[in-house]
Structures are given as structure tokens and as C-alpha cells.
Design a protein around this motif. Structure first.
Motif, PDB file in Angstrom:
ATOM      1  N   GLU A  31      58.983  52.850  54.050  1.00 32.64           N
ATOM      2  CA  GLU A  31      58.119  52.054  53.179  1.00 32.64           C
ATOM      3  C   GLU A  31      57.294  51.090  54.018  1.00 32.64           C
ATOM      4  O   GLU A  31      57.835  50.335  54.830  1.00 32.64           O
ATOM      5  CB  GLU A  31      58.956  51.268  52.165  1.00 32.64           C
ATOM      6  CG  GLU A  31      58.117  50.420  51.205  1.00 32.64           C
ATOM      7  CD  GLU A  31      58.961  49.796  50.109  1.00 32.64           C
ATOM      8  OE1 GLU A  31      59.702  50.553  49.440  1.00 32.64           O
ATOM      9  OE2 GLU A  31      58.900  48.570  49.932  1.00 32.64           O
ATOM     10  N   ILE A  32      55.987  51.146  53.828  1.00 35.38           N
ATOM     11  CA  ILE A  32      55.069  50.223  54.485  1.00 35.38           C
ATOM     12  C   ILE A  32      54.331  49.470  53.390  1.00 35.38           C
ATOM     13  O   ILE A  32      53.546  50.062  52.639  1.00 35.38           O
ATOM     14  CB  ILE A  32      54.051  50.958  55.380  1.00 35.38           C
ATOM     15  CG1 ILE A  32      54.764  51.890  56.370  1.00 35.38           C
ATOM     16  CG2 ILE A  32      53.167  49.947  56.112  1.00 35.38           C
ATOM     17  CD1 ILE A  32      55.603  51.192  57.403  1.00 35.38           C
ATOM     18  N   CYS A  46      58.384  46.052  54.929  1.00 41.14           N
ATOM     19  CA  CYS A  46      58.266  47.330  55.633  1.00 41.14           C
ATOM     20  C   CYS A  46      59.674  47.689  56.079  1.00 41.14           C
ATOM     21  O   CYS A  46      60.367  46.853  56.684  1.00 41.14           O
ATOM     22  CB  CYS A  46      57.342  47.212  56.836  1.00 41.14           C
ATOM     23  SG  CYS A  46      55.673  46.665  56.437  1.00 41.14           S
ATOM     24  N   LEU A  47      60.100  48.887  55.779  1.00 39.91           N
ATOM     25  CA  LEU A  47      61.501  49.205  56.051  1.00 39.91           C
ATOM     26  C   LEU A  47      61.734  50.700  56.217  1.00 39.91           C
ATOM     27  O   LEU A  47      60.919  51.529  55.826  1.00 39.91           O
ATOM     28  CB  LEU A  47      62.386  48.662  54.933  1.00 39.91           C
ATOM     29  CG  LEU A  47      62.100  49.122  53.489  1.00 39.91           C
ATOM     30  CD1 LEU A  47      62.727  50.479  53.171  1.00 39.91           C
ATOM     31  CD2 LEU A  47      62.611  48.089  52.487  1.00 39.91           C
ATOM     32  N   LEU A  48      62.899  50.984  56.802  1.00 43.57           N
ATOM     33  CA  LEU A  48      63.474  52.315  56.805  1.00 43.57           C
ATOM     34  C   LEU A  48      64.818  52.201  56.098  1.00 43.57           C
ATOM     35  O   LEU A  48      65.566  51.244  56.333  1.00 43.57           O
ATOM     36  CB  LEU A  48      63.702  52.823  58.227  1.00 43.57           C
ATOM     37  CG  LEU A  48      62.469  53.026  59.093  1.00 43.57           C
ATOM     38  CD1 LEU A  48      62.888  53.467  60.489  1.00 43.57           C
ATOM     39  CD2 LEU A  48      61.544  54.076  58.487  1.00 43.57           C
ATOM     40  N   VAL A  77      69.655  49.639  55.349  1.00 41.37           N
ATOM     41  CA  VAL A  77      68.233  49.307  55.431  1.00 41.37           C
ATOM     42  C   VAL A  77      67.953  48.607  56.758  1.00 41.37           C
ATOM     43  O   VAL A  77      68.723  47.745  57.193  1.00 41.37           O
ATOM     44  CB  VAL A  77      67.808  48.384  54.271  1.00 41.37           C
ATOM     45  CG1 VAL A  77      66.340  47.983  54.422  1.00 41.37           C
ATOM     46  CG2 VAL A  77      68.036  49.064  52.932  1.00 41.37           C
ATOM     47  N   HIS A  78      66.852  48.992  57.381  1.00 44.57           N
ATOM     48  CA  HIS A  78      66.340  48.280  58.559  1.00 44.57           C
ATOM     49  C   HIS A  78      64.923  47.825  58.239  1.00 44.57           C
ATOM     50  O   HIS A  78      64.057  48.647  57.923  1.00 44.57           O
ATOM     51  CB  HIS A  78      66.315  49.190  59.794  1.00 44.57           C
ATOM     52  CG  HIS A  78      65.759  48.524  61.014  1.00 44.57           C
ATOM     53  ND1 HIS A  78      66.550  47.901  61.953  1.00 44.57           N
ATOM     54  CD2 HIS A  78      64.482  48.369  61.443  1.00 44.57           C
ATOM     55  CE1 HIS A  78      65.792  47.391  62.907  1.00 44.57           C
ATOM     56  NE2 HIS A  78      64.535  47.664  62.612  1.00 44.57           N
ATOM     57  N   GLU A  79      64.689  46.521  58.322  1.00 46.85           N
ATOM     58  CA  GLU A  79      63.374  45.979  57.999  1.00 46.85           C
ATOM     59  C   GLU A  79      62.553  45.725  59.259  1.00 46.85           C
ATOM     60  O   GLU A  79      63.092  45.389  60.318  1.00 46.85           O
ATOM     61  CB  GLU A  79      63.524  44.681  57.205  1.00 46.85           C
ATOM     62  CG  GLU A  79      64.146  44.878  55.837  1.00 46.85           C
ATOM     63  CD  GLU A  79      64.119  43.609  54.993  1.00 46.85           C
ATOM     64  OE1 GLU A  79      63.557  42.593  55.469  1.00 46.85           O
ATOM     65  OE2 GLU A  79      64.639  43.638  53.863  1.00 46.85           O
ATOM     66  N   PHE A  80      61.230  45.907  59.137  1.00 42.93           N
ATOM     67  CA  PHE A  80      60.269  45.582  60.183  1.00 42.93           C
ATOM     68  C   PHE A  80      59.347  44.493  59.657  1.00 42.93           C
ATOM     69  O   PHE A  80      59.029  44.456  58.463  1.00 42.93           O
ATOM     70  CB  PHE A  80      59.402  46.796  60.529  1.00 42.93           C
ATOM     71  CG  PHE A  80      60.161  47.967  61.101  1.00 42.93           C
ATOM     72  CD1 PHE A  80      60.512  47.995  62.435  1.00 42.93           C
ATOM     73  CD2 PHE A  80      60.507  49.038  60.296  1.00 42.93           C
ATOM     74  CE1 PHE A  80      61.198  49.084  62.977  1.00 42.93           C
ATOM     75  CE2 PHE A  80      61.195  50.128  60.818  1.00 42.93           C
ATOM     76  CZ  PHE A  80      61.542  50.146  62.165  1.00 42.93           C
TER      77      PHE A  80
END
Length: 217
Positions: free
Chosen positions: A99-100, A105-107, A180-183
Motif C-alpha cells: 500500500e502506497i 505506506c506499508l507492506l 505489517v511493516h510501515e515505510f
């Protein structure tokens, strides 16, 4: 992929979340969507080289609609505030989601509120070999990338058929098995973002494989 342009589009869309604005900017949206699909296609090829069991998922198949489902969520805006997609979309398998968006923004990966049959299978897998899942979750590198399991609805009591003193009772209480990993936006815009996605994918892989093996039983 010009993520800076994508962020600008989404910011304008959220300020003008109407069909009229989208119709007037349809060319901009379609151009970004095509670029996003092309970017997903590149990721798809990269992932396929990393994992022998990867399920090839072209960008056009993986990308989600930008429209919210107003039938089930009538109070939501017409359009989402992000571009989202799923890769490695083998049937009945743990998700790998990208997701952007303007807010996040995440995976993410795993099973979000799976159906009763799948949830029962996952719990049976934990009952049989919960030590393996706990070892994955306790790995320092895994904790660095994801922290802990995504917090969602959980049972207050033990699931039917399991005792309160089960060694993995806290895992068994979960209804969602996902991480979840967020950017931040700066990371997305920096050179090497694709490499970061690759690293997160690889770190998540044992977790998703465990779930897939349990769910397929």
C-alpha cells in the motif's frame, strides 16, 4: 515509478474526493495506474527469482480498485487515499500486500480474519507445532521488521477444543495472523526502495510459509 507524482495525485484527490474531479483528471489517474502496474510487474519478476514457490501475479491482476466499496461502507469517501495491490496471490494462501498512500505506506502479509475453516486449520497447526511459529515471531530480525502480530480482535477465552493452559494459548486466541511493516514517505521516494521491499518480503517469507502449510492441511 514516479511516486512523487502519485503522492501529489492522491493529495489532490483527497481534497476533491468526487466523481466530477476524478472524471476531469481521469488521464492523470490512468497514467499513474499504468505506471503502478508496470512497477508491480517488475516486483513480480523480482519476487519470482527470490522464492521457488512464488505464485506469479501480474500487476494488472494484483492491483486493487481505487473506488471504495460503498455498498458495505456507505460513509466512506468515494475513492481511497492509496494505491494498493497484492502479489504472490496463490489461491487460499497468506496475503502479501503493498500500500502506497497519503496517510501510510506499508507492506503486510498473512491472513486477516480468515474464514472459519482456514482459522481452524491454522490453530491446528499451532497446536501441532506452535514452537516453530513462536520462534519465527521471536527472531530478532523479524521483530525489527514487524514488531509483533497485527493487533486485531482476539478471543477472551480459549478456542473451543483447547485448554486454558495450552502452551500457545495466546497465539490460539488470535482471529488474525498478519504482520505489517510501515515505510515513511521519504523511504518510498529514496533510491533503493525496491530493495527494501525485497528484504521485507524475505523476512516475512517463513511466517507466510508456516501459515500456508497450516492452512492447507
Amino acid at each position: 515509478m514516479d511516486f512523487k507524482d502519485l503522492f501529489q495525485f492522491l493529495e489532490h484527490l483527497q481534497k476533491n474526493n468526487t466523481k466530477e474531479w476524478m472524471d476531469a483528471n481521469r488521464k492523470w489517474y490512468k497514467s499513474l495506474r499504468m505506471d503502478f502496474i508496470a512497477w508491480l510487474d517488475q516486483l513480480d519478476m523480482t519476487m519470482e527469482q527470490l522464492d521457488d514457490h512464488y505464485y506469479s501475479t501480474p500487476g494488472k491482476k494484483g492491483i486493487n480498485r481505487i473506488n471504495n466499496n460503498l455498498m458495505f461502507h456507505p460513509h466512506k469517501p468515494i475513492y481511497k487515499d492509496h494505491f494498493g495491490a497484492g502479489l504472490d496471490k496463490a489461491p487460499n494462501s497468506a496475503d502479501f500486500y503493498i500500500e502506497i498512500g497519503v496517510k501510510q505506506c506499508l507492506l503486510a502479509g498473512g491472513f486477516w480474519r480468515p474464514d472459519s475453516k482456514t482459522l481452524r486449520s491454522i490453530r491446528e497447526g499451532i497446536d501441532y507445532n506452535g514452537e516453530e511459529l513462536q520462534a519465527i515471531l521471536d527472531s530478532p530480525s523479524f521483530k525489527k521488521q514487524f514488531g509483533e502480530l497485527y493487533k486485531d480482535e482476539r478471543l477472551t477465552n480459549a478456542p473451543k477444543g483447547y485448554s486454558y493452559d495450552h502452551p500457545h494459548i495466546e497465539l490460539l486466541k488470535n482471529k488474525t495472523f498478519a504482520v505489517v511493516h510501515e515505510f515513511d514517505r521519504k523511504e518510498v521516494l529514496q533510491h533503493g526502495f525496491d530493495d527494501k521491499i525485497k528484504n521485507v518480503y524475505l523476512e516475512m517469507l517463513p511466517f507466510r510459509r508456516y501459515l500456508n502449510n497450516s492452512a492447507s492441511v
